[in-house]
Design a protein around this motif. Sequence first.
Motif, short mmCIF file in Angstrom:
data_model
loop_
_atom_site.label_atom_id
_atom_site.label_comp_id
_atom_site.label_asym_id
_atom_site.label_seq_id
_atom_site.Cartn_x
_atom_site.Cartn_y
_atom_site.Cartn_z
N CYS A 1 -2.32 5.23 -6.47
CA CYS A 1 -3.66 4.84 -6.00
C CYS A 1 -4.29 6.04 -5.31
N GLN A 2 -5.12 6.78 -6.07
CA GLN A 2 -5.79 7.96 -5.53
C GLN A 2 -7.11 7.56 -4.88
N GLY A 3 -7.37 8.11 -3.71
CA GLY A 3 -8.63 7.82 -3.02
C GLY A 3 -8.64 6.49 -2.30
N CYS A 4 -7.49 5.82 -2.21
CA CYS A 4 -7.42 4.52 -1.55
C CYS A 4 -7.27 4.72 -0.04
N ARG A 5 -8.08 4.03 0.72
CA ARG A 5 -7.99 4.07 2.18
C ARG A 5 -7.13 2.89 2.67
N ASN A 6 -6.25 3.16 3.58
CA ASN A 6 -5.40 2.12 4.18
C ASN A 6 -4.70 1.29 3.11
N GLN A 7 -4.13 1.96 2.13
CA GLN A 7 -3.55 1.25 0.99
C GLN A 7 -2.25 0.55 1.33
N GLU A 8 -2.05 -0.59 0.65
CA GLU A 8 -0.80 -1.35 0.72
C GLU A 8 -0.35 -1.61 -0.70
N ASP A 9 0.86 -1.22 -1.01
CA ASP A 9 1.40 -1.43 -2.36
C ASP A 9 1.82 -2.89 -2.51
#
Length: 286
Positions: free
Chosen positions: A140-148
């Motif tokens: 996930c490129q460019g994702c802020r505060n990402q959760e898988d």
Amino acid sequence: MKHPKGFTPAIYLLIATSMLALSALGYKSFQIASQKTNLSPTITPSPTIYLSSTPIIFSTLPPPTTITPSTGIIRVSLTNQNQPLTDTTLTLHIRNEIIQEEKIYNNTNSLWEIRDVNPGKYKVTIPFIYTNYYSPERNCQGCRNQEDKSENQVCGFVFSLQAGDNVKISCSLRKATQLNLPNSAQPDTLPPRTYIFYPQPNGTITYKTDGKVCAYENPPTDNGASTEGIQTFYKFDDRDWQSGIGYLCADSLPNGPHTISFYSKDKAGNVESTTTFPFTVDIPGN
């Protein structure tokens, strides 16, 4: 005849004549000196410059206008060992976690590009059947505060999107080896199996799908036999039976406790036993 002072008139005349001569000589010298002075180079005066009282205004172009984007872009790619995965049974789910709305996009070319996405928190997933695919590799490129949020039957992320963001999500699935029955195998006498993964028993439906209240199922399996022609039948509470695959939906279902009943039937006529479990609907504004 002598003057009483001792000088004769001739002497007086001579003195007067000498004084007149000296006076004439002095005037001549003055003229010559004046002429020499006039031999100096002539200096031409500079022209008079008049300054205007009106200010000079220089024309300038306005600075370029900068347009600030107010939305973002979500791009999702689906591959199998770096090759496009064109399985049309796979779908993309984009859910706005703030307003509890979800949109579903069919797979046409293994690449989705969703533009003009308002800022917010989103859950982007691609569900798949664990008997058909395995080992999702994702990024996930460019994702802020990402959760898988990837599991053994879903690939996806939860992330925050701001204006101007360009999010790129990639899911790489690998096809599982299918079980092929030998030619000498007995005719199919076993019923298919159906699995609903949302909601879970005693779970909660918290958002609508395309304006409807839906449960999600993995396409039924049939003990290694072909799944072509399998039908799933379902009903909510004591309503009429309906058929569907993937999305088991009701046009409307009020908030509160409910039940769902379901079973599947394969092409050979084998019928699965009916399963029923309770769940709750809790959708804001429903």
